[in-house]
Every structure is written in C-alpha cells, then in structure tokens.
Design an enzyme around this catalytic site. Structure first.
Site, mmCIF file in Angstrom:
data_model
loop_
_atom_site.group_PDB
_atom_site.id
_atom_site.type_symbol
_atom_site.label_atom_id
_atom_site.label_comp_id
_atom_site.label_asym_id
_atom_site.label_seq_id
_atom_site.Cartn_x
_atom_site.Cartn_y
_atom_site.Cartn_z
ATOM 1 C CB SER A 124 -0.887 -0.002 1.253
ATOM 2 O OG SER A 124 -1.476 1.260 1.471
ATOM 3 C CE1 TYR A 148 -3.921 -2.334 5.492
ATOM 4 C CE2 TYR A 148 -3.444 -0.002 5.138
ATOM 5 C CZ TYR A 148 -3.679 -1.270 4.636
ATOM 6 O OH TYR A 148 -3.665 -1.479 3.288
ATOM 7 C CE LYS A 152 -1.633 -4.200 3.233
ATOM 8 N NZ LYS A 152 -1.832 -5.409 2.406
#
Length: 337
Positions: A124, A148, A152
């Site tokens: 991402s 989050y 990643k």
C-alpha cells in the site's frame, strides 16, 4: 502449475482473478470470508466462464495450508489476505498484527516447505508515511502512523529479507494507491463491512440513500479546492498490474517494488463532482475538520511500473465513477442481492 490467490474473494483479489483467468492462467483461490462473500465465487465463474479450485480457510492455519499445497501444484502466490481498515487497526492492533504479520510468516514458511518461491504481495502507498512529496517514487523513505500501515511496512520488510537470504526467491511488492471502481459487468465490486472506510463506497451509499450525507474531512489543505488530493486508480487497471507483475515475477529473481497508480491526483470534491455529473445524482456533503494523519496530497510516480513491467493505468475518473455506480445500483445490498 497454478497461481494461489490468498484473499481471492475480496475486492482486489476477485478482479485480479478475472484478469488472470482471462489471460489463460490456472488459479487456486483461498479465502476465509472475513471480508468477502461466497457469492463472489459463482459470479467469477459467470464472468469468465471458467471453474477453479477454492479452499475456505485461514492462512494462519498450517494444516489448512498443508492441504492446499499438497493437493494443488502451486507455482506462484499472490498474497491479498489481510485486514485493511485503518480505524479498526487503531482500536484492535493485536488483531491486525496477528492476522497480517503472523499470517504472512506462516504462508512464507509453507511456501518454503513446498519449494514455492515466487510471491506477488499486496502492499500500500500508506508505507510512504506523511513526509514524502508527490509524486511518490519507490526509493523514498518509508514510515507508518497506524497499526495497519505498520503491518504493510513490516510485511514488505519480511519479504525483502527472505529474498535477500535466498537468491532463488522472487518477490514483487506492489504499492497500491486508491483503488475504486468495479467490473463493468456489475457482478463484482467493493463490499465494505458496515460504514465504509473508503471514499467511493461511502459516496455510492449516499447516492443510493443508505447514508444521509458524505463527510468531507478538511477543506483548508493547500490544494486547488482545499480538500485532500489522492491518486484514484480503477480496480481493473490494478488487476492488470498484477498480471504484469506475475509475468515479471516468473522471469526474475530477487525483490522489487512497484507503485500501481495513475500518476494523477484528484481531490475529494473532484471525485464528488465527477460522480454527480456522470451518474446524474446529487451527493449531499458536509465539511468536517481534518482527520489526524491525513496529508494534503498523495499520488504516485508510475514510471517504474511503466518502464519495467510495461504497465500503465488506462481508465479515466469517469470510468471509475460510472462503474462504481453500476455496481451499487445493481447490488444495493451487496452480494446479498
């Protein structure tokens, strides 16, 4: 030989499955339906006219993965399976660290055990953090501001370290910008759980009357209209990027990172106004204060993907809003319809 797609029934996984099947690849799908619906599988067969093996289970389950790798002849893995709601990750960090990071480690251990050393990873643009200027290039420093984002970032690092430790691995990290849109058939699209976290499904649910109005967070950014600017990319362009990444991965060793974006930034109000004009609907909205961690402008430099993968986004913002609205109106209650 087949491509194993973890999280294959999800939003991006399902569209990538269509792209791969249409390109003649054999696929095997794995999903636990925590963020997806079993109805997707039937719709994928309807779109492509092809059947494929499917296994329901979690990548945290080693016995489950043993069954998949034993029964199927896997050549490459595309790894989508992860939790992705930023807000929820702040409230439930352990859930995210366990599922995203532990799940990836378990998957990689099984890949190594079964001598499958090709992986395309769903990363991402959030790993660019808040301090890099746009357009963002793959060599910029990375950081994160929520659990989050940290998952990643850590998953990328784990994959890069695995490739560095063993030159027979091929790792392709794909950094997505802001996927929106849906398949032109209207059969598959984005299905958020509860109140949408992403802008486009929020807009479509306001347009269809499921939500009263859109909250626009901040109108005082240093952008043309004061609202945040992002790189919105059609999910079908994103899917074609995965096809290009698979072909590259199968013919190269080592680890590489590619941005998947259009290279163009559009503001929140650009998206709203384009949606209204193309779909002949009104989107009531209310300006709210800025959200912590949001930046003014974020868009990709897609030059590396164009040069190395031979890939570039082709669909326009008008395509994105039309396909999103078609999906919403055809499926007002998502896959329950």
């Amino acid at each position: 030989m087949s491509i194993l797609i973890t999280g294959g029934a999800g939003y991006i996984g399902s569209h990538t499955t269509v792209e791969l099947l249409n390109a003649g690849f054999d696929v095997v799908l794995v999903d636990d339906f925590s963020n997806s619906s079993p109805a997707v599988l039937e719709r994928l067969e309807k779109i492509t006219g092809k059947k494929f093996p499917f296994y329901q289970g979690s990548i945290l389950d080693t016995e489950f993965l043993d069954k998949v790798f034993t029964k199927e002849d896997i050549e490459l893995v595309i790894h989508f399976a992860a939790f992705k709601a930023v807000g929820e990750s702040v409230q439930k960090p352990l859930k995210y660290y366990k599922n995203n990071i532990s799940g990836t480690i378990t998957l990689l251990e099984k890949m190594k055990e079964y001598d499958v050393k090709n992986i395309v990873f769903s990363s991402s643009a959030t790993v660019y953090g808040t301090n890099n200027p746009s357009p963002m290039t793959e060599d910029m420093p990375t950081s994160a501001i929520n659990p989050y984002g940290y998952t990643k970032l850590m998953m990328e690092q784990i994959l890069t370290d695995v490739a560095a430790s063993d030159p027979s691995w091929s790792v392709t990290n794909l950094r997505y910008f802001n996927p929106i849109g849906a398949h032109e058939s209207g059969l598959i699209g984005e299905l958020p759980n509860g109140i949408p976290n992403n802008l486009m499904p929020y807009i479509t649910q306001v347009a269809i009357g499921k939500l009263p109005e859109l909250n626009v967070f901040g109108d005082d950014y240093p952008t043309p209209d004061g609202t945040g600017v992002r790189d919105y990319i059609h999910v079908l362009d994103l899917a074609s990027g995965h096809l290009a990444a698979v072909k590259y991965n199968l013919s190269h060793k080592g680890a590489e990172i590619f941005n998947l974006g259009t290279g163009h930034g559009y503001s929140v109000l650009d998206l709203v106004k384009t949606f209204e004009a193309e779909n002949k609907v009104t989107i009531p909205y209310r300006i709210q204060g800025r959200r912590a961690g949001d930046i003014a402008t974020c868009y990709a430099s897609p030059e590396k993907a164009k040069e190395v993968l031979g890939w570039e986004a082709k669909k326009t913002l008008k395509d994105m809003v039309r396909d999103s609205w078609r999906w919403q109106t055809t499926n007002p209650n998502g896959y329950e319809d």
